[in-house]
Design a protein around this motif. Sequence first.
Motif, PDB file in Angstrom:
ATOM      1  N   ASP A 134      -6.054  17.759  -6.028  1.00 13.74           N
ATOM      2  CA  ASP A 134      -6.081  17.150  -4.700  1.00 13.74           C
ATOM      3  C   ASP A 134      -5.512  15.745  -4.830  1.00 13.74           C
ATOM      4  O   ASP A 134      -6.198  14.822  -5.239  1.00 13.74           O
ATOM      5  CB  ASP A 134      -7.506  17.117  -4.144  1.00 13.74           C
ATOM      6  CG  ASP A 134      -7.561  16.568  -2.725  1.00 13.74           C
ATOM      7  OD1 ASP A 134      -6.497  16.110  -2.202  1.00 13.74           O
ATOM      8  OD2 ASP A 134      -8.640  16.576  -2.113  1.00 13.74           O
ATOM      9  N   LEU A 135      -4.249  15.599  -4.476  1.00 15.44           N
ATOM     10  CA  LEU A 135      -3.568  14.313  -4.622  1.00 15.44           C
ATOM     11  C   LEU A 135      -3.254  13.677  -3.269  1.00 15.44           C
ATOM     12  O   LEU A 135      -2.367  12.826  -3.183  1.00 15.44           O
ATOM     13  CB  LEU A 135      -2.288  14.478  -5.445  1.00 15.44           C
ATOM     14  CG  LEU A 135      -2.519  14.779  -6.928  1.00 15.44           C
ATOM     15  CD1 LEU A 135      -2.436  16.279  -7.198  1.00 15.44           C
ATOM     16  CD2 LEU A 135      -1.529  14.059  -7.815  1.00 15.44           C
ATOM     17  N   HIS A 136      -3.973  14.069  -2.235  1.00 12.10           N
ATOM     18  CA  HIS A 136      -3.730  13.489  -0.916  1.00 12.10           C
ATOM     19  C   HIS A 136      -3.849  11.967  -0.949  1.00 12.10           C
ATOM     20  O   HIS A 136      -3.022  11.250  -0.386  1.00 12.10           O
ATOM     21  CB  HIS A 136      -4.721  14.057   0.105  1.00 12.10           C
ATOM     22  CG  HIS A 136      -4.418  15.459   0.532  1.00 12.10           C
ATOM     23  ND1 HIS A 136      -4.930  16.558  -0.128  1.00 12.10           N
ATOM     24  CD2 HIS A 136      -3.662  15.944   1.554  1.00 12.10           C
ATOM     25  CE1 HIS A 136      -4.509  17.663   0.466  1.00 12.10           C
ATOM     26  NE2 HIS A 136      -3.736  17.328   1.475  1.00 12.10           N
ATOM     27  N   ALA A 137      -4.890  11.467  -1.627  1.00  8.33           N
ATOM     28  CA  ALA A 137      -5.136  10.023  -1.643  1.00  8.33           C
ATOM     29  C   ALA A 137      -4.077   9.267  -2.424  1.00  8.33           C
ATOM     30  O   ALA A 137      -3.892   8.062  -2.208  1.00  8.33           O
ATOM     31  CB  ALA A 137      -6.519   9.743  -2.233  1.00  8.33           C
ATOM     32  N   ASP A 138      -3.364   9.944  -3.316  1.00  7.19           N
ATOM     33  CA  ASP A 138      -2.348   9.283  -4.139  1.00  7.19           C
ATOM     34  C   ASP A 138      -1.069   8.985  -3.362  1.00  7.19           C
ATOM     35  O   ASP A 138      -0.308   8.084  -3.727  1.00  7.19           O
ATOM     36  CB  ASP A 138      -1.988  10.154  -5.352  1.00  7.19           C
ATOM     37  CG  ASP A 138      -3.165  10.409  -6.271  1.00  7.19           C
ATOM     38  OD1 ASP A 138      -3.264   9.730  -7.300  1.00  7.19           O
ATOM     39  OD2 ASP A 138      -3.981  11.283  -5.957  1.00  7.19           O
ATOM     40  N   LEU A 139      -0.821   9.751  -2.310  1.00  7.72           N
ATOM     41  CA  LEU A 139       0.476   9.681  -1.642  1.00  7.72           C
ATOM     42  C   LEU A 139       0.730   8.336  -0.982  1.00  7.72           C
ATOM     43  O   LEU A 139       1.883   7.887  -0.895  1.00  7.72           O
ATOM     44  CB  LEU A 139       0.588  10.803  -0.604  1.00  7.72           C
ATOM     45  CG  LEU A 139       0.568  12.225  -1.185  1.00  7.72           C
ATOM     46  CD1 LEU A 139       0.632  13.255  -0.058  1.00  7.72           C
ATOM     47  CD2 LEU A 139       1.718  12.433  -2.153  1.00  7.72           C
ATOM     48  N   SER A 140      -0.321   7.669  -0.536  1.00  5.98           N
ATOM     49  CA  SER A 140      -0.134   6.378   0.132  1.00  5.98           C
ATOM     50  C   SER A 140       0.395   5.303  -0.818  1.00  5.98           C
ATOM     51  O   SER A 140       0.885   4.262  -0.372  1.00  5.98           O
ATOM     52  CB  SER A 140      -1.451   5.904   0.760  1.00  5.98           C
ATOM     53  OG  SER A 140      -2.450   5.733  -0.237  1.00  5.98           O
ATOM     54  N   SER A 141       0.319   5.561  -2.120  1.00  5.34           N
ATOM     55  CA  SER A 141       0.799   4.592  -3.107  1.00  5.34           C
ATOM     56  C   SER A 141       2.306   4.671  -3.310  1.00  5.34           C
ATOM     57  O   SER A 141       2.886   3.813  -3.986  1.00  5.34           O
ATOM     58  CB  SER A 141       0.106   4.821  -4.453  1.00  5.34           C
ATOM     59  OG  SER A 141      -1.292   4.692  -4.335  1.00  5.34           O
ATOM     60  N   ILE A 142       2.932   5.693  -2.755  1.00  4.51           N
ATOM     61  CA  ILE A 142       4.352   5.906  -3.002  1.00  4.51           C
ATOM     62  C   ILE A 142       5.177   5.197  -1.933  1.00  4.51           C
ATOM     63  O   ILE A 142       5.160   5.578  -0.751  1.00  4.51           O
ATOM     64  CB  ILE A 142       4.685   7.408  -3.037  1.00  4.51           C
ATOM     65  CG1 ILE A 142       3.934   8.070  -4.192  1.00  4.51           C
ATOM     66  CG2 ILE A 142       6.191   7.627  -3.174  1.00  4.51           C
ATOM     67  CD1 ILE A 142       4.099   9.571  -4.245  1.00  4.51           C
ATOM     68  N   THR A 143       5.903   4.170  -2.349  1.00  2.00           N
ATOM     69  CA  THR A 143       6.757   3.409  -1.429  1.00  2.00           C
ATOM     70  C   THR A 143       8.214   3.411  -1.880  1.00  2.00           C
ATOM     71  O   THR A 143       9.069   2.846  -1.192  1.00  2.00           O
ATOM     72  CB  THR A 143       6.267   1.950  -1.325  1.00  2.00           C
ATOM     73  OG1 THR A 143       6.264   1.346  -2.623  1.00  2.00           O
ATOM     74  CG2 THR A 143       4.857   1.901  -0.737  1.00  2.00           C
ATOM     75  N   VAL A 144       8.504   4.031  -3.014  1.00  2.00           N
ATOM     76  CA  VAL A 144       9.878   4.061  -3.524  1.00  2.00           C
ATOM     77  C   VAL A 144      10.632   5.224  -2.882  1.00  2.00           C
ATOM     78  O   VAL A 144      10.024   6.196  -2.412  1.00  2.00           O
ATOM     79  CB  VAL A 144       9.898   4.206  -5.056  1.00  2.00           C
ATOM     80  CG1 VAL A 144       9.227   3.012  -5.720  1.00  2.00           C
ATOM     81  CG2 VAL A 144       9.246   5.517  -5.494  1.00  2.00           C
ATOM     82  N   PRO A 145      11.959   5.168  -2.845  1.00  2.00           N
ATOM     83  CA  PRO A 145      12.739   6.307  -2.342  1.00  2.00           C
ATOM     84  C   PRO A 145      12.393   7.582  -3.114  1.00  2.00           C
ATOM     85  O   PRO A 145      12.265   7.558  -4.340  1.00  2.00           O
ATOM     86  CB  PRO A 145      14.190   5.875  -2.594  1.00  2.00           C
ATOM     87  CG  PRO A 145      14.142   4.387  -2.635  1.00  2.00           C
ATOM     88  CD  PRO A 145      12.819   4.037  -3.253  1.00  2.00           C
ATOM     89  N   THR A 146      12.238   8.679  -2.367  1.00  2.00           N
ATOM     90  CA  THR A 146      11.799   9.932  -2.970  1.00  2.00           C
ATOM     91  C   THR A 146      12.661  11.077  -2.474  1.00  2.00           C
ATOM     92  O   THR A 146      12.837  11.260  -1.269  1.00  2.00           O
ATOM     93  CB  THR A 146      10.324  10.215  -2.631  1.00  2.00           C
ATOM     94  OG1 THR A 146       9.505   9.135  -3.110  1.00  2.00           O
ATOM     95  CG2 THR A 146       9.852  11.513  -3.258  1.00  2.00           C
ATOM     96  N   LEU A 147      13.190  11.847  -3.413  1.00  2.00           N
ATOM     97  CA  LEU A 147      13.967  13.042  -3.108  1.00  2.00           C
ATOM     98  C   LEU A 147      13.089  14.251  -3.394  1.00  2.00           C
ATOM     99  O   LEU A 147      12.547  14.382  -4.490  1.00  2.00           O
ATOM    100  CB  LEU A 147      15.231  13.083  -3.972  1.00  2.00           C
ATOM    101  CG  LEU A 147      16.108  14.340  -3.873  1.00  2.00           C
ATOM    102  CD1 LEU A 147      16.688  14.489  -2.466  1.00  2.00           C
ATOM    103  CD2 LEU A 147      17.217  14.306  -4.921  1.00  2.00           C
ATOM    104  N   ILE A 148      12.948  15.118  -2.399  1.00  2.00           N
ATOM    105  CA  ILE A 148      12.171  16.348  -2.550  1.00  2.00           C
ATOM    106  C   ILE A 148      13.141  17.526  -2.552  1.00  2.00           C
ATOM    107  O   ILE A 148      13.878  17.734  -1.589  1.00  2.00           O
ATOM    108  CB  ILE A 148      11.142  16.518  -1.418  1.00  2.00           C
ATOM    109  CG1 ILE A 148      10.192  15.317  -1.365  1.00  2.00           C
ATOM    110  CG2 ILE A 148      10.359  17.813  -1.586  1.00  2.00           C
ATOM    111  CD1 ILE A 148       9.294  15.306  -0.136  1.00  2.00           C
TER     112      ILE A 148
END
Length: 265
Positions: free
Chosen positions: A193-207
């Motif tokens: 469960d990494l929902h809480a981790d996502l708010s820490s991501i502010t860098v450009p992200t390619l999915i």
Amino acid sequence: MGYFVEVEKGVKLFIHDLNPAGKTTIVFIHGWPLSHKQFEYQFNVLPQYGVRCIGLDWRGFGKSDKPYFGYDFDRLADDLRVVIDQLGLRNVILLGHSTGGAIAVRYMSRHQGQGVSGLVLVDAAVPTGIPPETANSIIDQTLNDRPNMLIDLTNQFFFQYATRAFQQWFVDLGLEASGWSTAAIMKLLSEADLHADLSSITVPTLILHGIHDQVIPFSQAEALQKQLPTSQLIPLLYSGHGGFWEERERFNRVVLEWLGLVQQE
């Protein structure tokens, strides 16, 4: 070249470091239950464009040491931090496939993205992993007939046809791991469960995500993209869970375009 980095007393990770003089660095974080070797078809191409390719094997997998304990996202993210610090890496891209994507996300949260300027999440097990009932079946197979489990996994993994020789190579990658680490990571995925981790991501992200993925459904990538304002989602139209091989030419091209190393077609 290959070498080892000690991440804690008695535990060393194997590092594959290709084109150390490259101006752009990608750290490749493999998926379960593989090793850095899964990215062979990226290592064949990306250095030609000035990319330093660093592939690491998690503890318990590939050529790395295989302790009995230490298989949780915090420990795996801490291992990655030691590698980044010891190699003096700055402004790197983390490219994580499946569970490797989850490790990259936990790293961004737990270590405030130290040294990282961008993410590439490939068929990522984020923010959740594998349903418990599926995971329990895989764990049972792992502890009783791991080779057959890996054959079943191979059949589920790819959408495009893979030769018998390629399938055997893929199974052999999984067999490099230990049985206990293979089972431990699958249990971890069942609880992810990494929902809480996502708010820490502010860098450009390619999915990048295969629309035929039977392991992590494409709908999960769509939901992930909505939660990451700095992200771009590229569907892989002819891939299952293995777009790094199934659409290797397009995969490599998209990554190079996103990095600004080639012009968009």
